[in-house]
Design a protein around this motif. Sequence first.
Motif, short mmCIF file in Angstrom:
data_model
loop_
_atom_site.label_atom_id
_atom_site.label_comp_id
_atom_site.label_asym_id
_atom_site.label_seq_id
_atom_site.Cartn_x
_atom_site.Cartn_y
_atom_site.Cartn_z
N GLN A 30 -7.15 12.05 10.72
CA GLN A 30 -6.11 11.64 9.77
C GLN A 30 -6.63 11.75 8.34
O GLN A 30 -5.92 12.21 7.45
N TRP A 67 -6.48 -6.16 14.30
CA TRP A 67 -7.25 -4.92 14.30
C TRP A 67 -8.63 -5.11 13.68
O TRP A 67 -9.47 -4.23 13.73
N PHE A 68 -8.87 -6.29 13.10
CA PHE A 68 -10.21 -6.61 12.61
C PHE A 68 -11.06 -7.24 13.71
O PHE A 68 -12.21 -7.61 13.46
N ARG A 126 0.80 -1.23 0.00
CA ARG A 126 0.00 0.00 0.00
C ARG A 126 0.84 1.28 0.00
O ARG A 126 0.35 2.33 0.37
N ASN A 154 -0.29 2.88 7.74
CA ASN A 154 -1.37 3.78 8.13
C ASN A 154 -0.98 4.62 9.34
O ASN A 154 -1.82 5.30 9.94
N GLY A 155 0.30 4.54 9.71
CA GLY A 155 0.80 5.39 10.80
C GLY A 155 0.39 4.95 12.19
O GLY A 155 0.55 5.69 13.15
N PRO A 162 -12.50 -5.82 16.29
CA PRO A 162 -13.75 -5.07 16.46
C PRO A 162 -14.74 -5.32 15.32
O PRO A 162 -15.94 -5.24 15.52
N THR A 163 -14.22 -5.61 14.12
CA THR A 163 -15.11 -5.88 12.98
C THR A 163 -15.85 -7.20 13.15
O THR A 163 -17.07 -7.26 12.98
N PHE A 164 -15.08 -8.23 13.47
CA PHE A 164 -15.68 -9.57 13.47
C PHE A 164 -16.00 -10.10 14.87
O PHE A 164 -16.64 -11.12 15.02
N GLU A 188 -12.26 -13.67 8.46
CA GLU A 188 -13.34 -13.63 9.44
C GLU A 188 -13.28 -14.81 10.40
O GLU A 188 -13.33 -14.64 11.62
N ARG A 243 -2.26 -6.37 12.11
CA ARG A 243 -3.30 -5.74 11.28
C ARG A 243 -4.55 -6.62 11.23
O ARG A 243 -5.67 -6.10 11.26
N PHE A 272 -15.75 -3.82 7.21
CA PHE A 272 -16.65 -4.87 6.75
C PHE A 272 -17.78 -5.10 7.74
O PHE A 272 -17.61 -4.89 8.94
N PRO A 273 -18.92 -5.61 7.25
CA PRO A 273 -19.94 -6.11 8.17
C PRO A 273 -19.38 -7.32 8.91
O PRO A 273 -18.50 -8.01 8.38
N SER A 274 -19.91 -7.59 10.11
CA SER A 274 -19.25 -8.59 10.96
C SER A 274 -19.39 -10.02 10.43
O SER A 274 -18.74 -10.93 10.92
N ASP A 275 -20.26 -10.23 9.43
CA ASP A 275 -20.38 -11.59 8.91
C ASP A 275 -20.22 -11.60 7.39
O ASP A 275 -20.83 -12.42 6.70
N CYS A 276 -19.41 -10.69 6.86
CA CYS A 276 -19.31 -10.56 5.40
C CYS A 276 -18.81 -11.84 4.76
O CYS A 276 -19.30 -12.25 3.70
N GLY A 277 -17.86 -12.51 5.40
CA GLY A 277 -17.32 -13.74 4.84
C GLY A 277 -18.35 -14.85 4.84
O GLY A 277 -18.54 -15.55 3.84
N ALA A 321 -21.15 -1.76 9.43
CA ALA A 321 -19.79 -2.21 9.76
C ALA A 321 -19.71 -2.74 11.18
O ALA A 321 -20.40 -2.26 12.08
N GLY A 322 -18.88 -3.78 11.37
CA GLY A 322 -18.63 -4.28 12.71
C GLY A 322 -17.80 -3.28 13.50
O GLY A 322 -18.04 -3.04 14.68
N ASP A 323 -16.83 -2.67 12.83
CA ASP A 323 -15.95 -1.70 13.48
C ASP A 323 -16.36 -0.31 12.99
O ASP A 323 -16.17 0.04 11.84
#
Lengths: 474, 233
Positions: free
Chosen positions: B51, A290-291, A122, A341-342, A293-295, A259, A287, B214-219, B42-44
């Motif tokens: 930034q 850091w997902f 990136r 991403n710093g 919180p997403t999953f 996931e 990294r 991503f949504p928490s169940d995207c996969g 989004a989950g997060d």
Amino acid sequence: MSTRDKYAYYIEERTLNVTERPRRFLEAFAAVLNSSSYGPALDTYTRLTTHCGRCAVSCQLYDVTRDPQDIPCERSEMLLKVYRRYFTRAGLFKARLFDDFTLTDEYLDQMADAYYRCTACRRCKLTCPIGIDHGLITHLGRYLLAEIEVIPKALVVATREQLEGVGNTSAIPAAALTDTCEFLEEELMDMYNLPAKYPIDVEDAEYVFFPAVSDFLLEANTLMGNAAVMHVTGGSWTIGTGNFDGINYGLFYSDRMLERIVKNIAGEVRRLKGKKVLVGECGHATRSAWFVPTFGGPDAPEVVNCMQYAYQQLKAGKLPLKDEKITERVTYHDPCNIARNGRITEEPRELLKAICSDFVEMTPNRTENYCCGGGGGTVSIDEIREFRTGPLGKRKADQIRATGAKYVVAPCANCKKQLREVCEDNDLPDVEVVGLHDLLLRVIDYTGFTEEKAETDTDAAEDLLKPVKEGVEA
Amino acid sequence: METALQWARGPIFWTAFAFMILGLLRLVVITVLDIRHIMRDAGDKSLPVGQLIRTTLSWLFPVRRFTHRITYSLTTIIFHVSIIIVPIFLGSHVMLWERSIGLSWPTLSTTVADVLTILAVVTALAIVVQRTIFADARRLSRFQDYAIPLLIAVPFASGFVAMHPTMNPFPYEATMLVHVMSANILFILIPFSKISHCLLLPFTQFVSEAAWRFPSDCGTQVAVALGKEKQPV
């Protein structure tokens, strides 16, 4: 083959090109667009991409190969072209009017080649005036290719082991983990008289530790550094036997795997009633974590990298250091996944400045740092070593050479393996690639934390326990 | 000719201009709603807003972006600055606005306007030339990448000669017709082409960052859609 050669009558050119793989690729594309967040980015990119070519100067691979398929914008265009043709109204309309581009097997093969030449570091994103994240496109392109089973074997085999086999990418059984930890504890005792422990399956700990599991096989010093830091700072931590692998190749080839692996990490923290995820020295593991919180659901545990932890402790005055610093020249390699991403650039530098007397920077550094050349999982692919340490690794080798450093600190399992190979193949035999905690291990002041020989210790414990034991027997 | 010109600067201009404004607003609304939609699912839900704003500003005012290919960067920056400033702040344009809708704002002096107009034309040509010189830029360039800068140069060049009758070999009205009509064509093209970045640029950094939320169940959803839930890795 022209249509005339195959059939006596005219059929549209595109009919000839319809095959199974492109159809499945497009089905996967549609499914991913439906349930992920890529759509708006692809819309914006297809609308706005100006093809200005600025990214060409930032790519370390294109810089060496001068192969047009390595220009980030050109590479992204391969996927954007498919998106534009099949998933935008303008594209569908254009295809009705003209005999437009058709997705073919051959095109998919070219794409696969291009998307695994890119390390998804990136760096090009920083130079794109429009803000196109070419790393995102590589990430998505690989995900879609994975749905038609185009995945480097090295990555899929490790992921299979992690999700369906022993439970981690290096196939280390829990019993072997315990043995290794005991061995490391003995080493710490032998070397520093330090009775540091690797707490296994302890509930209610603040941190549950997830290093790159390969560290247990390859990076003993890093792990001993981790234990030493936790010991002298009195950190409450544990390693879960259910899941002790921070590696997540899902980040490199499939969100579906990303996931599942992230959910397993969050699950292990919950099982142990821990509070936070402590990631070892690994860029992509951090990294991916850091997902969490997403999953990981609404009460997802916080994620801390071990360097952030060590720096916090240093700042709080809880990390005692010896007066003698490391005198050899040391430089720091920023792993792309944590530095681009710093998010983590200063903590390791502050730590290194505190423990080294001759710390030098690579140029460029921090967010603009060059990738080690093994990013995006390519380091695991041994077949392409020549390409990795050659075209991909050349810039890095030049950078390291220019610093004249003895130690290259690379707090990432992948970067370490790759940099060692880069140094080997680029005539840098005197450079030693180490982790940050390898050096911390050497300079922590253990005064007040040490214990005399283990036997005396056990004897003393025996003496203390004697009355209790007698009581039980009576 | 007279009637054609009146049409061009009258109904055709208003239609084209309204088309551009509405088209751009549509894109902005779509983009903003898309980002909101992503963040809702989004989950997060965290975005590094500060930034992102800093990065966006650093591209809107790219004063520190001269690290590579200085001529190319400088050319494009001068190009952008002049094509944004001249049409908005040119004295005779402001006068037209004042006459039609009663609004006016400060204007450029004629000399500054002249210099900037010449710069706009020269840099537009220079962009095209440089696209052909650098191998990588040439490889990336599509037809529109050459056509758009040239098309943009037309209203500037024609406007300039219209303002300087002594340099103009063509009749005034024909020149003005070319000037107004080329601008009208550009207005129509803007929402459909890459020039829409003139209004969307402030959102692109946010879109790129949001794409990772991503949504928490995207996969899982993809696995279900493709019938791969039970399939081994």
